[in-house]
Scaffold this motif. Structure first.
Motif, mmCIF file in Angstrom:
data_model
loop_
_atom_site.group_PDB
_atom_site.id
_atom_site.type_symbol
_atom_site.label_atom_id
_atom_site.label_comp_id
_atom_site.label_asym_id
_atom_site.label_seq_id
_atom_site.Cartn_x
_atom_site.Cartn_y
_atom_site.Cartn_z
ATOM 1 N N LYS A 9 0.678 -1.200 -0.134
ATOM 2 C CA LYS A 9 0.037 0.003 -0.006
ATOM 3 C C LYS A 9 1.083 1.402 -0.151
ATOM 4 O O LYS A 9 0.684 2.291 -0.841
ATOM 5 C CB LYS A 9 -0.840 -0.088 1.297
ATOM 6 C CG LYS A 9 -2.041 0.759 1.258
ATOM 7 C CD LYS A 9 -3.030 0.563 2.392
ATOM 8 C CE LYS A 9 -4.275 1.555 2.164
ATOM 9 N NZ LYS A 9 -5.181 1.113 3.216
ATOM 10 N N VAL A 10 2.010 1.164 0.696
ATOM 11 C CA VAL A 10 2.783 2.344 0.940
ATOM 12 C C VAL A 10 3.481 2.529 -0.484
ATOM 13 O O VAL A 10 3.820 3.694 -1.105
ATOM 14 C CB VAL A 10 3.885 2.284 2.120
ATOM 15 C CG1 VAL A 10 4.977 3.141 1.929
ATOM 16 C CG2 VAL A 10 3.182 2.256 3.198
ATOM 17 N N VAL A 17 3.330 9.712 -5.514
ATOM 18 C CA VAL A 17 4.112 10.671 -5.224
ATOM 19 C C VAL A 17 5.231 11.080 -5.899
ATOM 20 O O VAL A 17 5.349 12.340 -6.511
ATOM 21 C CB VAL A 17 4.452 10.817 -3.718
ATOM 22 C CG1 VAL A 17 5.387 12.019 -3.370
ATOM 23 C CG2 VAL A 17 2.995 10.825 -3.033
ATOM 24 N N LEU A 18 5.963 10.145 -6.267
ATOM 25 C CA LEU A 18 7.215 10.459 -7.025
ATOM 26 C C LEU A 18 7.078 10.252 -8.301
ATOM 27 O O LEU A 18 8.142 10.624 -9.402
ATOM 28 C CB LEU A 18 8.302 9.267 -6.636
ATOM 29 C CG LEU A 18 8.662 9.315 -4.987
ATOM 30 C CD1 LEU A 18 9.508 8.124 -4.746
ATOM 31 C CD2 LEU A 18 9.241 10.765 -4.616
ATOM 32 N N THR A 49 0.078 8.888 3.278
ATOM 33 C CA THR A 49 0.031 7.815 4.222
ATOM 34 C C THR A 49 -1.114 8.045 5.170
ATOM 35 O O THR A 49 -1.729 7.012 5.741
ATOM 36 C CB THR A 49 1.361 7.511 4.848
ATOM 37 O OG1 THR A 49 2.407 7.153 3.633
ATOM 38 C CG2 THR A 49 1.507 6.398 5.571
ATOM 39 N N GLU A 50 -1.312 9.195 5.915
ATOM 40 C CA GLU A 50 -1.998 9.606 7.141
ATOM 41 C C GLU A 50 -3.373 9.193 6.402
ATOM 42 O O GLU A 50 -4.260 8.586 7.137
ATOM 43 C CB GLU A 50 -1.879 10.879 7.319
ATOM 44 C CG GLU A 50 -0.760 11.009 8.273
ATOM 45 C CD GLU A 50 -0.494 12.596 8.583
ATOM 46 O OE1 GLU A 50 0.154 12.809 9.743
ATOM 47 O OE2 GLU A 50 -1.013 13.571 8.155
ATOM 48 N N ALA A 51 -3.643 9.592 5.073
ATOM 49 C CA ALA A 51 -5.058 9.445 4.668
ATOM 50 C C ALA A 51 -5.326 8.173 4.324
ATOM 51 O O ALA A 51 -6.545 7.508 4.996
ATOM 52 C CB ALA A 51 -5.325 10.247 3.155
ATOM 53 N N LEU A 71 8.906 4.273 8.276
ATOM 54 C CA LEU A 71 7.362 4.469 7.926
ATOM 55 C C LEU A 71 6.470 3.597 8.298
ATOM 56 O O LEU A 71 5.323 3.494 8.960
ATOM 57 C CB LEU A 71 7.406 5.026 6.471
ATOM 58 C CG LEU A 71 5.717 5.675 6.208
ATOM 59 C CD1 LEU A 71 5.318 6.661 6.850
ATOM 60 C CD2 LEU A 71 5.874 5.844 4.547
ATOM 61 N N LEU A 72 6.851 2.332 7.941
ATOM 62 C CA LEU A 72 5.906 1.001 8.380
ATOM 63 C C LEU A 72 5.985 1.011 9.668
ATOM 64 O O LEU A 72 5.046 0.562 10.033
ATOM 65 C CB LEU A 72 6.639 -0.061 7.780
ATOM 66 C CG LEU A 72 6.506 -0.178 6.279
ATOM 67 C CD1 LEU A 72 7.268 -1.257 5.572
ATOM 68 C CD2 LEU A 72 5.279 -0.289 5.586
ATOM 69 N N ASP A 73 6.807 1.295 10.579
ATOM 70 C CA ASP A 73 6.907 1.199 11.878
ATOM 71 C C ASP A 73 5.890 2.117 12.690
ATOM 72 O O ASP A 73 5.542 1.716 13.703
ATOM 73 C CB ASP A 73 8.376 1.505 12.488
ATOM 74 C CG ASP A 73 9.412 0.475 12.161
ATOM 75 O OD1 ASP A 73 8.847 -0.760 11.934
ATOM 76 O OD2 ASP A 73 10.727 0.897 12.382
ATOM 77 N N LEU A 74 5.459 2.913 11.947
ATOM 78 C CA LEU A 74 4.542 3.974 12.614
ATOM 79 C C LEU A 74 3.043 3.609 12.265
ATOM 80 O O LEU A 74 2.061 4.320 12.820
ATOM 81 C CB LEU A 74 4.805 5.452 11.804
ATOM 82 C CG LEU A 74 6.238 6.163 12.122
ATOM 83 C CD1 LEU A 74 6.156 7.311 11.292
ATOM 84 C CD2 LEU A 74 6.242 6.288 13.437
#
Length: 76
Positions: A9-10, A17-18, A49-51, A71-74
């Protein structure tokens, strides 16, 4: 959701984005691997990611993100 499902998903977020539709990332993918992943892209990645995961990432945490695994850790 497994960590691998979160990674996929990320990965879609990073591709969007890129603007790199074929981009494949791993947990070790970092800012040094991709010159397009700059501070502006980081903010866009975090917002997306927040969304996508319905979370909030503290701004002080954002500045320290340099690798996908961080990022995955969050993520819940």
């Amino acid at each position: 959701m497994t960590r691998n499902e979160k990674l996929l998903k990320v990965q879609e977020i990073f591709r969007d984005v890129l603007d790199q539709p074929g981009l494949c990332i791993s947990e070790t993918f970092s800012t040094t691997d991709c010159p397009e992943w700059d501070s502006v892209a980081t903010v866009q990645i975090i917002l997306a990611t927040e969304a996508a995961f319905d979370i909030r990432v503290p701004m002080e945490t954002v500045a320290g993100l340099h690798q996908v695994s961080e990022l995955l850790d969050l993520l819940p």
